[in-house]
Motif scaffolding. Structure first.
Motif, PDB file in Angstrom:
ATOM      1  N   UNK A 150      37.148  37.993  50.365  1.00 43.42           N
ATOM      2  CA  UNK A 150      38.342  37.069  49.586  1.00 43.42           C
ATOM      3  C   UNK A 150      39.375  38.047  48.687  1.00 43.42           C
ATOM      4  N   UNK A 151      40.258  38.277  49.518  1.00 43.30           N
ATOM      5  CA  UNK A 151      41.549  38.718  48.693  1.00 43.30           C
ATOM      6  C   UNK A 151      42.223  38.785  47.356  1.00 43.30           C
ATOM      7  N   UNK A 152      41.610  37.628  46.227  1.00 48.60           N
ATOM      8  CA  UNK A 152      42.333  37.397  45.014  1.00 48.60           C
ATOM      9  C   UNK A 152      41.995  38.555  44.452  1.00 48.60           C
ATOM     10  N   UNK A 153      41.737  38.880  43.638  1.00 44.86           N
ATOM     11  CA  UNK A 153      42.038  40.432  42.490  1.00 44.86           C
ATOM     12  C   UNK A 153      42.285  39.921  41.090  1.00 44.86           C
ATOM     13  N   UNK A 154      41.478  40.278  40.534  1.00 39.64           N
ATOM     14  CA  UNK A 154      41.774  40.288  39.492  1.00 39.64           C
ATOM     15  C   UNK A 154      41.898  41.707  38.420  1.00 39.64           C
ATOM     16  N   UNK A 155      42.771  42.155  37.264  1.00 34.87           N
ATOM     17  CA  UNK A 155      42.750  42.359  36.182  1.00 34.87           C
ATOM     18  C   UNK A 155      41.906  43.182  35.486  1.00 34.87           C
ATOM     19  N   UNK A 156      41.668  44.705  35.096  1.00 33.08           N
ATOM     20  CA  UNK A 156      41.401  45.267  34.356  1.00 33.08           C
ATOM     21  C   UNK A 156      42.362  46.675  33.518  1.00 33.08           C
ATOM     22  N   UNK A 157      42.895  46.075  31.951  1.00 35.07           N
ATOM     23  CA  UNK A 157      43.244  47.899  32.007  1.00 35.07           C
ATOM     24  C   UNK A 157      44.442  47.842  32.536  1.00 35.07           C
ATOM     25  N   UNK A 158      45.295  46.936  33.333  1.00 40.00           N
ATOM     26  CA  UNK A 158      46.451  47.104  34.108  1.00 40.00           C
ATOM     27  C   UNK A 158      46.485  47.198  35.719  1.00 40.00           C
ATOM     28  N   UNK A 159      45.009  47.773  36.198  1.00 39.53           N
ATOM     29  CA  UNK A 159      44.387  47.607  37.191  1.00 39.53           C
ATOM     30  C   UNK A 159      43.918  46.728  37.743  1.00 39.53           C
ATOM     31  N   UNK A 160      43.917  46.344  39.278  1.00 38.28           N
ATOM     32  CA  UNK A 160      43.725  45.556  39.915  1.00 38.28           C
ATOM     33  C   UNK A 160      42.103  45.857  40.476  1.00 38.28           C
ATOM     34  N   UNK A 161      41.742  44.554  40.602  1.00 40.82           N
ATOM     35  CA  UNK A 161      39.518  44.761  40.824  1.00 40.82           C
ATOM     36  C   UNK A 161      39.582  43.585  42.209  1.00 40.82           C
ATOM     37  N   UNK A 162      38.900  44.259  43.238  1.00 36.91           N
ATOM     38  CA  UNK A 162      38.295  43.301  44.021  1.00 36.91           C
ATOM     39  C   UNK A 162      37.580  44.218  44.974  1.00 36.91           C
ATOM     40  N   UNK A 163      37.288  43.353  46.541  1.00 36.06           N
ATOM     41  CA  UNK A 163      36.150  44.199  46.790  1.00 36.06           C
ATOM     42  C   UNK A 163      37.520  45.115  47.736  1.00 36.06           C
ATOM     43  N   UNK A 164      36.934  45.838  48.744  1.00 35.90           N
ATOM     44  CA  UNK A 164      37.575  46.775  49.665  1.00 35.90           C
ATOM     45  C   UNK A 164      38.259  46.432  50.865  1.00 35.90           C
TER      46      UNK A 164
END
Length: 498
Positions: A150-164
């Motif tokens: 999935x291209x949906x990203x989550x954010x943690x301390x201002x940095x987006x997180x997701x699968x490569x």
């Protein structure tokens, strides 16, 4: 011929010329990469802790920077995840690629403004080198699909997180957007079985020309198309002639793919990892992939047989040899230093540096000192399935140390599409091939320490049922070819063919 096809050939020729110039001067290019990485990271917390300002040579570097895996770098990574700057690399990462770890739970692999473009450029150049060699550009006219997370990203301390694979979906070039499938909405579906049906809905009536993904999950896509239409994939997509893949060796799947497609298609193997894009296939006639020497990674290599020694040999590209099984170590422009990603490779040539992936340093069987690796089991099974009518859908191997009777043995769990007439005879042939490749295994069989391997036939769809049962169906997940314990084996046994 459309405008993309017209422009692609001269552009591909130019990129190929640059690529081979670098590859034929690989050691010199790697030295420049090394110096640049050290220079740019001097003022980071890691650089200061490891005296980067005093590192002038590779020998200096080895004295200051030990080999680590994710656990070894975790204290630094945790600081980056917490929002600190200038820790492993200058500034903050653009993203974290989220992967599953074995002992640390979730792993957060940094992707920086320097490293992220390398992933996109490498994938693009793999296609351009294919064009430069074959002069084939028709695939640019049709639709393309890469089965991905999935291209949906989550954010943690201002940095987006997701699968490569999901992160890279945000970087599809504009000139390819009209060709790209599936839709954003479909790509965001988390449930793999629902997602695969939605992908088929969107692609089944399109002119698909390029399909990419990890072979076991593309196989599932193809199987569902055949089930739904009653036709071969090559009939449904008559202009489909290029398959791009990575993650696992394609050879064990090749027979099944050609059966599902109904013909042979060209293939491009790629070696992307969250930690960096390492290699890709540059030729349809040469075996192996070309190591990417100018992609922001300085490589080191440790002979796999020495890896668990206290002071293993640790070398750069300048000192590698053909035919040795090496653990590959990365130093990257995302701030990974002396980083063991766990893969093993072998060089087929050195100048230019052409490699094959041989397995995982933790995925081997050495219950009795045999140290059987992934390449050996794959070559053994390929030798007796290619052009034989026997077709294997999936397999994995584990030791059986305490059998109910007789000597210990290697147990092969195989899901067949076309089963051999005599499974015992088939197992004897595979065992003979393995003995030829691995002298330690040969000695253990001859010395009656082990008995020859045994095959446990898994029911059709059994591997997918297993992956679903452990929450790993679809996406980037794959079953290891080898395990040195029976965690996977004991679960797979529940799906033995009755």
């Amino acid at each position: 011929m459309n405008i993309k096809s017209i422009l692609a050939k001269p552009f591909a020729k130019r990129i190929a010329a640059r690529f081979y110039k670098q590859s034929n001067n690989a050691v010199k290019v790697q030295q420049k990469v090394f110096k640049k990485l050290i220079s740019q990271a001097q003022q980071t917390a890691f650089g200061k802790d490891h005296n980067f300002d005093r590192i002038k040579t590779y020998q200096n570097f080895k004295e200051q920077v030990p080999i680590r895996d994710y656990e070894g770098l975790k204290t630094y990574v945790d600081r980056v995840v917490d929002g600190e700057s200038d820790i492993l690399w200058k500034g903050k990462p653009l993203y974290f690629a989220k992967t599953s770890g074995t002992t640390s739970g979730t792993k957060y692999i940094p992707l920086t403004k320097e490293s992220m473009p390398m992933h996109i450029k490498a994938a693009r150049n793999a296609l351009l080198l294919y064009i430069a060699e074959t002069k084939k550009v028709d695939f640019l006219k049709g639709k393309m699909i890469f089965l991905q997370g999935s291209p949906e990203l989550k954010e943690k301390n201002g940095i987006n997180i997701g699968r490569l694979s999901g992160i890279t979906a945000h970087y599809i070039p504009k000139y390819l957007m009209k060709n790209r499938l599936p839709s954003w909405e479909t790509n965001c579906i988390e449930d793999w079985e629902i997602k695969i049906e939605a992908i088929i809905d969107e692609t089944i009536n399109e002119d698909m020309t390029l399909i990419g993904g990890i072979p076991p999950w593309v196989q599932m896509y193809f199987e569902r198309i055949v089930e739904r239409t009653g036709k071969k994939v090559g009939e449904v997509f008559p202009n489909f002639n290029l398959f791009a893949y990575g993650g696992v060796n394609y050879e064990p799947y090749r027979n099944k793919f050609e059966e599902l497609i109904g013909r042979k298609v060209d293939t491009i193997e790629m070696y992307p990892a969250s930690e960096g894009f390492i290699a890709y296939q540059d030729s349809q006639t040469e075996t192996g992939m070309m190591l990417l020497v100018n992609g922001g990674i300085f490589y080191e290599f440790i002979p796999s047989e020495e890896f668990f020694n206290e002071n293993p040999t640790r070398i750069s590209l300048a000192d590698v040899k053909i035919g040795v099984n090496y653990v590959i170590i990365l130093n990257t422009n995302a701030g990974l230093w002396g980083y063991n990603i766990g893969d093993t490779i072998e060089f087929l040539s050195i100048n230019p540096p052409r490699i094959v992936v041989t397995g995982r340093i933790k995925h081997f069987i050495s219950a009795f000192g045999e140290h059987v690796i992934g390449k050996e089991v794959e070559d053994s099974i390929n030798a007796h399935t290619i052009d034989t009518g026997i077709s294997v859908s999936e397999f994995t191997v584990a030791p059986q140390i305490t059998p109910k009777e007789g000597l210990p043995y290697h147990e092969w769990f195989i899901e067949f599409d076309q089963k051999p007439g005599n499974v015992k005879e088939f197992s004897e042939k595979i065992d003979a091939s393995l003995q030829l490749q691995n002298s330690y295994y040969f000695d253990l069989i001859k010395g009656k320490i082990l008995q020859p391997l045994k095959i446990t036939v898994i029911e059709k769809g059994g591997f997918n049922k297993y992956m679903k049962s452990v929450g790993k169906l679809g996406g980037q997940n794959k079953v290891p070819r080898l395990s040195n314990d029976r965690k996977i084996a004991d679960e797979l046994s529940k799906f033995e063919e009755k």
